[in-house]
Each structure stands twice: as C-alpha cells, then as structure tokens.
Motif scaffolding. Structure first.
Motif, mmCIF file in Angstrom:
data_model
loop_
_atom_site.group_PDB
_atom_site.id
_atom_site.type_symbol
_atom_site.label_atom_id
_atom_site.label_comp_id
_atom_site.label_asym_id
_atom_site.label_seq_id
_atom_site.Cartn_x
_atom_site.Cartn_y
_atom_site.Cartn_z
ATOM 1 N N PRO A 241 -3.196 -5.806 4.067
ATOM 2 C CA PRO A 241 -4.596 -5.626 4.494
ATOM 3 C C PRO A 241 -4.742 -4.459 5.460
ATOM 4 O O PRO A 241 -3.777 -4.041 6.112
ATOM 5 C CB PRO A 241 -4.923 -6.960 5.188
ATOM 6 N N GLY A 242 -5.952 -3.962 5.538
ATOM 7 C CA GLY A 242 -6.231 -2.829 6.415
ATOM 8 C C GLY A 242 -6.133 -3.151 7.884
ATOM 9 O O GLY A 242 -6.062 -2.243 8.719
ATOM 10 N N ASP A 243 -6.111 -4.450 8.216
ATOM 11 C CA ASP A 243 -6.005 -4.851 9.619
ATOM 12 C C ASP A 243 -4.666 -5.528 9.906
ATOM 13 O O ASP A 243 -4.567 -6.371 10.807
ATOM 14 C CB ASP A 243 -7.154 -5.783 10.005
ATOM 15 N N ALA A 244 -3.618 -5.167 9.155
ATOM 16 C CA ALA A 244 -2.297 -5.746 9.385
ATOM 17 C C ALA A 244 -1.879 -5.518 10.834
ATOM 18 O O ALA A 244 -2.184 -4.472 11.423
ATOM 19 C CB ALA A 244 -1.274 -5.123 8.434
ATOM 20 N N PRO A 245 -1.167 -6.495 11.431
ATOM 21 C CA PRO A 245 -0.778 -6.363 12.835
ATOM 22 C C PRO A 245 0.023 -5.100 13.140
ATOM 23 O O PRO A 245 -0.163 -4.487 14.193
ATOM 24 C CB PRO A 245 0.053 -7.629 13.072
ATOM 25 N N ASP A 246 0.904 -4.719 12.215
ATOM 26 C CA ASP A 246 1.689 -3.496 12.396
ATOM 27 C C ASP A 246 0.885 -2.314 11.856
ATOM 28 O O ASP A 246 0.613 -2.246 10.655
ATOM 29 C CB ASP A 246 3.012 -3.614 11.646
ATOM 30 N N HIS B 15 -3.580 -10.459 1.657
ATOM 31 C CA HIS B 15 -3.031 -9.336 0.899
ATOM 32 C C HIS B 15 -3.700 -9.258 -0.473
ATOM 33 O O HIS B 15 -4.446 -10.157 -0.869
ATOM 34 C CB HIS B 15 -1.521 -9.497 0.731
ATOM 35 N N THR B 16 -3.416 -8.187 -1.201
ATOM 36 C CA THR B 16 -3.978 -7.970 -2.531
ATOM 37 C C THR B 16 -2.853 -7.709 -3.517
ATOM 38 O O THR B 16 -1.931 -6.938 -3.220
ATOM 39 C CB THR B 16 -4.948 -6.773 -2.535
ATOM 40 N N TYR C 153 -0.626 -0.656 3.279
ATOM 41 C CA TYR C 153 0.646 -0.303 2.639
ATOM 42 C C TYR C 153 0.755 -0.962 1.265
ATOM 43 O O TYR C 153 0.416 -2.130 1.089
ATOM 44 C CB TYR C 153 1.796 -0.768 3.524
ATOM 45 N N GLN C 154 1.230 -0.210 0.278
ATOM 46 C CA GLN C 154 1.427 -0.724 -1.078
ATOM 47 C C GLN C 154 2.922 -0.803 -1.361
ATOM 48 O O GLN C 154 3.581 0.195 -1.606
ATOM 49 C CB GLN C 154 0.714 0.157 -2.103
ATOM 50 N N GLU D 84 8.957 2.478 -0.878
ATOM 51 C CA GLU D 84 8.046 3.554 -0.486
ATOM 52 C C GLU D 84 6.586 3.162 -0.766
ATOM 53 O O GLU D 84 6.273 2.576 -1.803
ATOM 54 C CB GLU D 84 8.395 4.842 -1.234
ATOM 55 N N ASP D 85 5.720 3.482 0.166
ATOM 56 C CA ASP D 85 4.288 3.203 0.053
ATOM 57 C C ASP D 85 3.734 3.916 -1.179
ATOM 58 O O ASP D 85 3.773 5.137 -1.287
ATOM 59 C CB ASP D 85 3.592 3.697 1.324
ATOM 60 N N GLN D 86 3.194 3.135 -2.132
ATOM 61 C CA GLN D 86 2.743 3.692 -3.408
ATOM 62 C C GLN D 86 1.369 4.358 -3.342
ATOM 63 O O GLN D 86 0.890 4.877 -4.354
ATOM 64 C CB GLN D 86 2.743 2.607 -4.480
#
Length: 277
Positions: free
Chosen positions: A156-161, A213-214, A167-168, A103-105
């Motif tokens: 990242p904020g510009d992820a292809p999907d 990513h971070t 998403y975390q 789940e997105d944290q």
C-alpha cells in the motif's frame, strides 16, 4: 541436510533415527516473515483456486460472462528488461544482480508492452502456499512468441516503511516459449491469429499477501537479457536467426467463458466467498 540427502540421494527407506521427515524442515513464509512447519507440502488444507484475468485489467475470483481481450505490441528491438537500467555486469563489484527477484516491478509496469490485471485491495490476509499455475489463452500475429507471467504483491501507498510504499514484489514468475507448445523435442511455428493455451508452472510459494495490499498479475513477451529475444517469426534455431527475423508482433490475451485465462493459486485460508478478500 544429511537426512534429506540420505533420503533423496541414497534411497534411505526409513524409518530409523537418521530418516528424513518433512517436519524436520521449515518453510520461511514471506509476507508474514515467519517460519512454518508442514507435515505435507503443499498442506492438505491448501485449495487450488482460480484467479480469473478479466477485461479492463481486472482480476476476479469468478469468471466473467463476457468475452474480453487484452493486447499489447511486443517489439524485440525494445525488450522489457528484467532489472533497472543501466544493468551492471552480473558479477561486477557492486552489481545488484543477486537481488533481481525482489526488484520493485514499477520500473516496467507502465510500459505499453506489459499487460496488468489487479484485484481490489485485500480486506484480509491472503495466504498462498503451494504451486502456482498459469493457464493463459493467447494469440500472436507472428509465428512464435514468449509469455512471461508474474504474480506480484503490491504494497500500500501508506506502508510503514517509506521504502516499501507502492512497492511491487514478485512472488512467482516464469516464461514459456510458444514454439514448444506441442513438443519440446520438435518445436513448431504458431499459426498467426490462432488461440493457444499456455499452461505452465510458476513454481511453489509460501507467501502472505497482507490486508491492504493488492494482488497483481503481469504478462509480457520479452525479459531481456535474462532470456534471449524471441524473433517472433519462427526460426528453426533462434541462435542463428537473422536480423530480418526479429519483428514486432501483437500479443492478445483472452478472457471469458470460452477462453478463461486464469492463475491457479493455492489458498491456505480460502473461505469460498469473494467478500472474504
């Protein structure tokens, strides 16, 4: 599977055609989404490496020369949930309980009772293969507490999907209850304000944090209703704790040379230089 059970349940000494060998198995490496085979796990090339929790919410591959603290108020009356609310009954029709580990944290990251540390955006892929260990120095103003530590891959904020932008994703997570620091057989209260070392496993992982990513580390002291609420004042049996026992407490995480809070992460592509990542 038959070879595995024969080896571990029936004490098959091998070698024979039915003997189990680790290379008969495969590890699904998340992040890269590929199958890997290892002669040994963790691979011998995997190097336990310290990821330091510094002040101002920073993660670093090197320890800071300055002492720092990070504090938050943990309130059992307002616990951090482990899933988005409203939380459906676990086995109800349409329940998303089975997906909670992915789940997105972001639904809890901005809470004031969740402490967050971040690495700079990765310059190259970071491969983590093996056991992740938390080694956290913390104190509480109460006499008992929980520490929940999460290792998170932030997309990242510009992820292809579009669904994965920002998403975390948790890769590792675990909880430790302070009353058991000295003994699991004889729980004891914590002395208010004293610094204790919480060292526990976040379990094995085989994951690639992709370039762009971070890496995040989050610490909190409630995880409800996955785990029962800790009163945060010591009660011999939490199951019989009285309402008055449930009290807010300030949790402080310590950083720096004297109390170096870290995550030990097994890097498969460590190069020995901060600039690599």
């Amino acid at each position: 599977e038959a070879k595995f059970f024969a080896h571990y349940l029936k004490d098959d000494p091998g070698p024979n055609p039915s003997s189990f060998d680790l290379e008969d198995t495969a590890s699904f490496q998340t992040g890269s989404n590929t199958w890997k085979r290892y002669a040994h796990f963790p691979p011998k090339e995997s190097q336990p490496t310290s990821l330091h929790l510094q002040g101002a919410g920073l993660l670093s591959w090197s320890n800071s020369t300055a002492q720092a603290t990070t504090s938050y108020l943990s309130d059992p009356a307002s616990p951090v949930p482990y899933r988005h609310r409203p939380i459906q009954p676990t086995y109800s029709q349409g329940s998303q309980w089975g997906n909670w580990l992915t789940e997105d944290q972001r639904f809890v990251t901005d809470r004031k009772d969740v402490a967050v540390w971040k690495l700079p955006v990765l310059k190259k892929d970071l491969i983590v293969t093996g056991e992740v260990l938390a080694d956290i120095y913390a104190s509480t103003t109460g006499s008992d507490n929980d520490l929940v530590v999460k290792l998170i891959d932030q997309y990242p904020g510009d992820a292809p999907d579009p669904k994965m932008r920002g998403y975390q994703l948790m890769t590792n997570e675990e909880i430790f209850r302070g009353r058991y620091l000295e003994s699991f057989e004889k729980p004891t209260p914590l002395r208010s304000g004293s610094i204790h070392e919480y060292r526990f496993s976040l379990h094995d992982v085989d994951h690639v944090f992709k370039a762009g990513h971070t890496v995040l580390v989050e610490i909190q002291s409630t995880w409800f209703p996955l785990y029962d609420r800790n009163p945060q004042t010591f009660a011999p049996n939490i199951m019989t704790a009285k309402p008055a026992d449930f009290q807010p407490a300030t949790i402080t995480i310590y950083s720096g040379p004297d109390h170096d809070s870290t995550l030990q992460v097994p890097l498969l592509n460590a190069c020995g230089h901060i600039e690599c990542f």
